[in-house]
Design an enzyme around this catalytic site. Structure first.
Site, PDB file in Angstrom:
ATOM      1  N   ASP A  61      -4.445 -17.891  13.996  1.00  0.00           N
ATOM      2  CA  ASP A  61      -3.063 -17.697  13.547  1.00  0.00           C
ATOM      3  C   ASP A  61      -2.237 -18.973  13.618  1.00  0.00           C
ATOM      4  O   ASP A  61      -1.529 -19.312  12.662  1.00  0.00           O
ATOM      5  CB  ASP A  61      -2.383 -16.592  14.367  1.00  0.00           C
ATOM      6  N   HIS A  91      -7.717 -11.856   3.280  1.00  0.00           N
ATOM      7  CA  HIS A  91      -7.400 -12.922   2.314  1.00  0.00           C
ATOM      8  C   HIS A  91      -8.549 -13.124   1.325  1.00  0.00           C
ATOM      9  O   HIS A  91      -8.332 -13.265   0.125  1.00  0.00           O
ATOM     10  CB  HIS A  91      -7.158 -14.265   3.031  1.00  0.00           C
ATOM     11  N   ARG A 126      -1.862  -6.886  14.256  1.00  0.00           N
ATOM     12  CA  ARG A 126      -2.915  -7.666  13.590  1.00  0.00           C
ATOM     13  C   ARG A 126      -3.417  -8.803  14.482  1.00  0.00           C
ATOM     14  O   ARG A 126      -4.592  -9.176  14.422  1.00  0.00           O
ATOM     15  CB  ARG A 126      -2.448  -8.202  12.230  1.00  0.00           C
ATOM     16  N   TYR A 174      -2.552  -3.032  -4.847  1.00  0.00           N
ATOM     17  CA  TYR A 174      -2.735  -4.444  -5.204  1.00  0.00           C
ATOM     18  C   TYR A 174      -3.439  -4.565  -6.571  1.00  0.00           C
ATOM     19  O   TYR A 174      -3.165  -5.475  -7.343  1.00  0.00           O
ATOM     20  CB  TYR A 174      -3.563  -5.169  -4.134  1.00  0.00           C
ATOM     21  N   ARG A 183       0.820  -1.212   0.000  1.00  0.00           N
ATOM     22  CA  ARG A 183       0.000   0.000   0.000  1.00  0.00           C
ATOM     23  C   ARG A 183       0.854   1.261   0.000  1.00  0.00           C
ATOM     24  O   ARG A 183       0.380   2.326  -0.353  1.00  0.00           O
ATOM     25  CB  ARG A 183      -0.946  -0.023   1.202  1.00  0.00           C
ATOM     26  N   LYS A 206      -2.379 -19.034   5.253  1.00  0.00           N
ATOM     27  CA  LYS A 206      -3.342 -19.641   6.163  1.00  0.00           C
ATOM     28  C   LYS A 206      -3.815 -18.613   7.167  1.00  0.00           C
ATOM     29  O   LYS A 206      -3.020 -17.714   7.494  1.00  0.00           O
ATOM     30  CB  LYS A 206      -2.761 -20.865   6.875  1.00  0.00           C
TER      31      LYS A 206
HETATM   32  N1  LIG Z   1       3.237 -19.752   6.559  1.00  0.00           N
HETATM   33  C1  LIG Z   1       3.846 -19.154   7.561  1.00  0.00           C
HETATM   34  O1  LIG Z   1       4.859 -19.638   8.095  1.00  0.00           O
HETATM   35  C2  LIG Z   1       3.321 -17.846   8.064  1.00  0.00           C
HETATM   36  C3  LIG Z   1       4.068 -17.137   9.009  1.00  0.00           C
HETATM   37  C4  LIG Z   1       3.611 -15.878   9.408  1.00  0.00           C
HETATM   38  C5  LIG Z   1       2.412 -15.395   8.906  1.00  0.00           C
HETATM   39  N2  LIG Z   1       1.695 -16.120   8.010  1.00  0.00           N
HETATM   40  C6  LIG Z   1       0.418 -15.604   7.477  1.00  0.00           C
HETATM   41  O2  LIG Z   1       0.707 -14.520   6.616  1.00  0.00           O
HETATM   42  C7  LIG Z   1      -0.242 -13.473   6.774  1.00  0.00           C
HETATM   43  C8  LIG Z   1       0.505 -12.178   7.063  1.00  0.00           C
HETATM   44  O3  LIG Z   1       1.311 -12.335   8.204  1.00  0.00           O
HETATM   45  P1  LIG Z   1       2.617 -11.423   8.432  1.00  0.00           P
HETATM   46  O4  LIG Z   1       3.248 -11.946   9.670  1.00  0.00           O
HETATM   47  O5  LIG Z   1       3.424 -11.316   7.198  1.00  0.00           O
HETATM   48  O6  LIG Z   1       1.925 -10.020   8.753  1.00  0.00           O
HETATM   49  P2  LIG Z   1       2.534  -8.556   8.577  1.00  0.00           P
HETATM   50  O7  LIG Z   1       4.010  -8.570   8.725  1.00  0.00           O
HETATM   51  O8  LIG Z   1       1.728  -7.677   9.462  1.00  0.00           O
HETATM   52  O9  LIG Z   1       2.220  -8.218   7.054  1.00  0.00           O
HETATM   53  C9  LIG Z   1       0.911  -8.105   6.590  1.00  0.00           C
HETATM   54  C10 LIG Z   1       0.892  -7.189   5.372  1.00  0.00           C
HETATM   55  O10 LIG Z   1      -0.476  -7.049   5.000  1.00  0.00           O
HETATM   56  C11 LIG Z   1      -0.666  -5.814   4.354  1.00  0.00           C
HETATM   57  N3  LIG Z   1      -1.974  -5.221   4.674  1.00  0.00           N
HETATM   58  C12 LIG Z   1      -2.944  -4.980   3.783  1.00  0.00           C
HETATM   59  N4  LIG Z   1      -4.009  -4.430   4.373  1.00  0.00           N
HETATM   60  C13 LIG Z   1      -3.699  -4.305   5.687  1.00  0.00           C
HETATM   61  C14 LIG Z   1      -4.398  -3.791   6.803  1.00  0.00           C
HETATM   62  N5  LIG Z   1      -5.644  -3.306   6.710  1.00  0.00           N
HETATM   63  N6  LIG Z   1      -3.772  -3.808   7.989  1.00  0.00           N
HETATM   64  C15 LIG Z   1      -2.518  -4.309   8.126  1.00  0.00           C
HETATM   65  N7  LIG Z   1      -1.815  -4.820   7.082  1.00  0.00           N
HETATM   66  C16 LIG Z   1      -2.400  -4.808   5.878  1.00  0.00           C
HETATM   67  C17 LIG Z   1       0.501  -4.959   4.751  1.00  0.00           C
HETATM   68  O11 LIG Z   1       1.139  -4.895   3.534  1.00  0.00           O
HETATM   69  P3  LIG Z   1       1.457  -3.650   2.701  1.00  0.00           P
HETATM   70  O12 LIG Z   1       1.427  -2.405   3.560  1.00  0.00           O
HETATM   71  O13 LIG Z   1       2.800  -4.119   2.411  1.00  0.00           O
HETATM   72  O14 LIG Z   1       0.466  -3.616   1.616  1.00  0.00           O
HETATM   73  C18 LIG Z   1       1.391  -5.776   5.639  1.00  0.00           C
HETATM   74  O15 LIG Z   1       2.745  -5.669   5.266  1.00  0.00           O
HETATM   75  C19 LIG Z   1      -1.197 -13.917   7.882  1.00  0.00           C
HETATM   76  O16 LIG Z   1      -2.401 -14.372   7.321  1.00  0.00           O
HETATM   77  C20 LIG Z   1      -0.474 -15.070   8.577  1.00  0.00           C
HETATM   78  O17 LIG Z   1      -1.354 -16.095   9.013  1.00  0.00           O
HETATM   79  C21 LIG Z   1       2.131 -17.323   7.587  1.00  0.00           C
END
Ligand SMILES: NC(=O)c1ccc[n+]([C@@H]2O[C@H](COP(=O)([O-])OP(=O)(O)OC[C@H]3O[C@@H](n4cnc5c(N)ncnc54)[C@H](OP(=O)(O)O)[C@@H]3O)[C@@H](O)[C@H]2O)c1
Length: 338
Positions: free
Chosen positions: A177, A78, A164, A57, A36, A96
């Protein structure tokens, strides 16, 4: 195999890990990233040498050079972006949980079906050789008839750094989560034990400590799974607990002290499964992962993109897990603010 040009929707914590994974993959190429904030997007693109950086996006979804999109926004967003990606004709790998509820997941799946694109929920631990070996041990009868599973995924996060997780509007709380891994794992064990492709619990109960905003900060659930396998599942976002998996059967038990979902196991290397026959000595089974989990995940999408679903993470699997999570959250009174 198809080479996929990836677009990243969001440039947060896990997006950085996935970007590194695509770089290491055999069949993926980083094509674009969108966030964003245009400045942050450019920094992310520079860091991973991504040719295109978009400040929205929508712009990324309009790029005809992108084949597949990785959605890693907070959970509550998502659904919107997975559907938008499918409508734009992009294949979708979505973090997820795919959505907050099973009903929302039905809508995402309907969009993937209508627009004939691949869709997979990014439960990367399911693709790790350690998880695959666990399922093989259980289905081959290594511990006899499976009777119980205990699994925990719980960590103490800093509320300021992980806003979040505390926000109900973004799908906060531990059940969505990390508890989602516990339901997924317990169901996988029951699937391997019974030979059924997708199972759901007959009964779900649970308790949680809820925050002032109504999200679960630590929670425990009980599942009665097919074969009368009883699972105890625990998770948390404000409590450090010992993560692990234990499976108990009529002829022995399996212990995985470091499950494939923990951070160090994201990298290539050797992990362990401890198999103890009833009345016998523990045997340590070493499992080698030759690829990092995110590289493996990107290659897994490329391998199955023409099938539209991945065999280990089918749409039926996602729906069964989300229905279980719906029931667990209902049991603990999720959303009830104090
Ligand atoms: N598979 C795994 O090992 C794993 C590990 C951690 C998390 N996850 C999953 O990945 C997802 C994101 O987790 P994360 O730890 O990467 O979170 P994060 O660091 O907070 O990143 C989330 C991103 O979402 C975007 N976003 C878009 N709309 C938003 C809003 N209204 N409020 C806040 N952020 C918003 C932001 O991106 P921009 O500002 O960049 O657009 C932000 O950088 C979750 O669903 C989580 O379950 C998976």
């Amino acid at each position: 195999m198809t080479e996929l040009r990836w677009g990243l929707l969001a440039a947060g914590t896990i997006a950085a890990h996935f970007a590194a994974g695509v770089d290491e993959s055999k069949h993926g190429v980083l094509g674009a990233v969108a966030a964003r904030d245009a400045g942050r997007t450019r920094d992310f693109a520079t860091r991973f040498d991504i040719p295109k950086a978009y400040g929205s996006y929508e712009e990324l979804l309009a790029d005809p050079d992108i084949d597949a999109v990785y959605v890693s926004t907070p959970h509550a967003l998502h659904k919107q972006w997975a559907i938008a990606a499918a409508e734009a004709g992009k294949h979708v790998l979505c973090e997820k949980p795919l959505t907050i509820t099973a009903a929302d997941a039905e809508e995402v799946i309907a969009a993937a079906r209508a627009h004939d694109v691949f869709l997979m929920e990014a439960f990367m631990y399911r693709l790790h050789p350690q998880t695959r070996r666990l399922a093989e041990l259980i289905s081959s009868g290594a511990i006899g008839e499976v009777r119980a599973v205990d699994t925990t995924f719980s960590f103490d996060s800093n509320p300021e750094e992980t806003a979040r997780l505390g926000d109900p509007a973004l799908g906060g709380g531990g059940i969505l989560d990390v508890g989602c891994y516990c339901t997924s794992l317990a169901r996988l064990v029951a699937q391997a034990a019974t030979g059924q492709e997708v199972v759901e619990p007959a009964e779900v109960s649970g308790m949680a400590h809820l925050s002032a905003t109504g999200v679960d900060e630590w929670a425990t659930g009980l599942l009665r799974l097919p074969g009368d396998i009883l699972a105890t599942i625990s998770c948390g976002i404000r409590l450090t607990r010992e993560d692990g998996i234990r499976v108990f059967g009529s002829d022995g038990q399996i212990h995985i002290p470091r499950p494939a979902w923990i951070h160090p196991l994201r990298k290539p290397g050797v992990s362990q499964i401890i198999l103890t026959p009833a009345g016998g000595e523990p045997e340590v089974i070493e499992v080698e992962a030759t690829q990092g989990v995110f590289a493996r995940e990107a290659d897994h999408v490329a391998a199955h993109v023409e099938d539209r679903q991945a065999p280990e993470l089918t749409w039926a699997e996602t729906l069964a897990n989300l229905r279980t999570l719906d029931r667990w959250r209902e049991a603990v009174g999720y959303g009830r603010s104090s």
